[in-house]
Design an enzyme around this catalytic site. Sequence first.
Site, PDB file in Angstrom:
ATOM      1  CB  SER A 106      37.411  61.921  56.312  1.00 57.13           C
ATOM      2  OG  SER A 106      37.905  61.577  57.575  1.00 57.13           O
ATOM      3  CE  LYS A 118      54.574  45.161  38.051  1.00 57.91           C
ATOM      4  NZ  LYS A 118      53.216  45.138  38.589  1.00 57.91           N
ATOM      5  CB  ALA A 122      52.910  47.118  41.891  1.00 53.78           C
ATOM      6  CB  ALA A 152      39.280  55.452  43.725  1.00 51.69           C
ATOM      7  N   GLY A 194      39.183  60.560  48.870  1.00 52.13           N
ATOM      8  CA  GLY A 194      40.419  61.140  48.324  1.00 52.13           C
ATOM      9  C   GLY A 194      41.579  60.166  48.375  1.00 52.13           C
ATOM     10  CB  THR A 229      44.453  44.448  38.060  1.00 53.82           C
ATOM     11  OG1 THR A 229      44.150  43.637  39.185  1.00 53.82           O
ATOM     12  CG2 THR A 229      45.212  43.641  37.039  1.00 53.82           C
ATOM     13  CB  ILE A 276      43.502  51.517  51.324  1.00 55.68           C
ATOM     14  CG1 ILE A 276      43.713  50.098  51.824  1.00 55.68           C
ATOM     15  CG2 ILE A 276      43.895  51.596  49.873  1.00 55.68           C
ATOM     16  CD1 ILE A 276      42.566  49.606  52.623  1.00 55.68           C
TER      17      ILE A 276
END
Length: 511
Positions: free
Chosen positions: A42, A81, A53, A19, A16, A353, A48
Amino acid sequence: MENWAKPLRRVVIVGGGAAGWMSAGALSAVLKPPYEIRLVESDEIGIIGVGEATIPPIRMFNGLAKIDEAEFLKATQGTFKLGIEFVNWGRQGERYFHGFGGVGREALWPVDFSQYWLRLRALGRALPLDAYVISNMAAKANRFMLPRPDMKGSPLEALGYAYHFDAGLYARHLRKLSEARGVRRTEGKVVRVLLNEEAGPTEGHVRAVQMESGELVEGDLFLDCSGFYGLLIDKALHTGYEDWSHWLPCDRAVAVPSESTAPLLPYTRSTAHRAGWQWRIPLQHRVGNGHVYSSAHVSDDEAAGTLLKHLDGKPLADPRIIKFRTGMREQAWRRNVVAIGMSAGFVEPLESTALHLIQMGVAKLIEAFPHAGFDAVEIAEYNRQSRERYEYVRDFIVLHYHLNQRDDSEFWQACAAMAIPEKLRWRMDLYASSGRLADVNGDLFREPSWLEVMEGQNLRPRGWLALAELQGVEETAAYFKGVSETIAACVAVLPEHAEFVRRYCSSPGSR
Ligand SMILES: Cc1cc2nc3c(=O)[nH]c(=O)nc-3n(C[C@H](O)[C@H](O)[C@H](O)COP(=O)(O)OP(=O)(O)OC[C@H]3O[C@@H](n4cnc5c(N)ncnc54)[C@H](O)[C@@H]3O)c2cc1C
């Protein structure tokens, strides 16, 4: 009917982070009952949470996932941006801009705008490239406005832009949307992945994941969005990983948020250091910062010290170290598992990216969504396209590292001396010869991006194409003057970025 020929209805997303929730957001906008989408994540493992950006195609993703722009920016402390400012990349003390959108105008003929610019520059009659790029000029003036499609022929018609936002809040926003569209979320740790052991076409496919609570979450199609863990694609299916660290030597980042400082810049800044680079991403309520570095050349403590020394505002937390390995999964789609996000590969955050690669991973899955069973040809095509996307991005990033003239550290000298991917060599040679920009179908980064980075890092062509000389010098110079003056006039009427954000999408708790 064979099991493999049963209609494919149950999609299970494992993970979760950005991605997982981007996949859930896009899939739930398309798949209605009898399709079922479940997501397991979890809280203890967490995400992360540093993808802050983006690049302009994210606006297409928002369209696909039916995300309202102002609402999402409000929910994520988002800002606009216009591109990235690179500091100290070619040589120390230099800076250049890689802005979104085109360079100059397309109207000159028969060669590209940049060809006339090269010729005028050689004659001392051209301004720096930035003067012909509206996003660069607007960024430098700290101004922003949404494009005006109604202003035909104006540089404002198609102003290129993307966003900065808080990655954790983005995942939360997408979760809210996805749950409202019927995605079922299960919190908890996956402790086991169960494969189908029955002989037949689905032997070895993932049948279910088992949660710590004992619950089995069964599915027909699994998305591995478990990040660097690669729980399904790697741990269960043992799909190999192609290592790119010989081209992209940075393997760690240390990240820290800091207090906002005025003005609110409409661009990301990337500053090269002794053995890596530092990002600066302005959000409404704070600035996101991180130092990406090579652990073979600098210690964690030194990297954190460099990061803290170069902050514009007071740090708001302790620096956090993140380890990674650049490269890509040999197959993103294997059997009934599609890896999306960092489980599929990780290039480098330098050109922002990763979220784009997620977006493409899920968009292409939607395009090839199977009826029933899994067609090897479809899977091979998905993997071919995925590889191509990753390799194009990789080459563009390697360009930044390789094309440097810094002589102050072993790291930069090694990057300048390294053998580079063949296609990248070809693109650099082509530019060095005649200033010609390779037109490569399917490359995310189009000619203007390559031009700005190659020029910005001091690759100077030996000449230009013959037909750039068909047009008289005075006529060309007058045309260029018109373009730069129009851009300057447009920039002058744009509102300040902070003012635009305040009016359009101010978040609670921001400045
Ligand atoms: C230093 C750095 C800077 C970056 N900057 C940018 C940027 O500026 N722009 C950009 O586009 N991208 C950037 N990225 C990439 C971006 O952060 C990621 O691509 C994005 O966050 C997606 O991550 P993910 O969802 O694949 O993985 P994660 O965020 O790691 O999510 C993994 C999920 O899987 C779950 N999970 C794992 N194991 C289990 C288990 N056993 N049971 C249950 N759940 C499990 C976790 O709880 C979590 O929910 C950056 C990445 C790094 C490392």
